[in-house]
Design a protein around this motif. Sequence first.
Motif: not given
Lengths: 79, 197
Positions: B175-191
């Motif tokens: 769950r931590m791994r997927y949380a990281l992936i999701n957070m990183r995705k949002i960070i990239e999307e929103r620059n």
Amino acid sequence: MNEIYSLLQHDVLFSPDEMLSLLDTISDLNLFESSDLYQLLDEFKIKASGELVERIQTFNRSTLNVDLRIPDIRELMLN
Amino acid sequence: MKLRQNPTDYDLVKQYIDGNHDSIDILINRHKDRIYTYIYLIVKNHQLSEDIFQDTFIKVIRSLRLGKYQDNGKFLAWVLRIAHNLIIDHFRREKQNNTFSKDDYELDIFNSNKFCEGNCEDDLIRDQIHDDIRELVEELPPDQREVVILRHYKGLSFKDIADQTDVSINTALGRMRYALINMRKIIEERNMSLTFQ
């Protein structure tokens, strides 16, 4: 080895700054190959719990097909 | 692959890299007490020692699999150095979180960074980063959000998180791994920029 012996008393003597300075000194000394260090560790021997070892072994087996290149969450500065 | 009766560290590392994933078990069992003792003698706290020990071997496994380890017959020295660096990371974080305290285990609120003299702009940036991260965490699915909060805001070990949320440690780690992936995705999307200098 004096640095290691000093570290063993750190709870009484050292502030975090002094701890870091001593740890940095040890990093530079290449003590990790020292038979004196191994002897000291065997003398003070504190056993790692079986459960802890099992957790790592489980991690090893359960991540065989996982990409371990993903960076640590600390990079996100959550702390 | 059959293991030799008394394989050296070098043999075991080579076997692991060649795909015998069980050979790491022998290496762990061979060196676990010395490594745990080293960590404990410095940090003097069993829970923290366990976390650092676990992080050490996760790094070891990761490095071996990624081919980052150059074997020169000094496996134990290499692992001790990884543990040592993680201990340094811990004390650096302690220093940041509690600048003037001499006690590593009891937090004195009057010794917190909050009471140190600082630049107002730095404070604003820091607050903004913390707000952004909190928003990111809020956007996670509930099970991932729970693990992030328990691990990084409440400081629980993965074992305690697993106990508290009634799942296995592997599920909590996943769950931590997927949380990281999701957070990183949002960070990239929103620059988004979450760097504090």
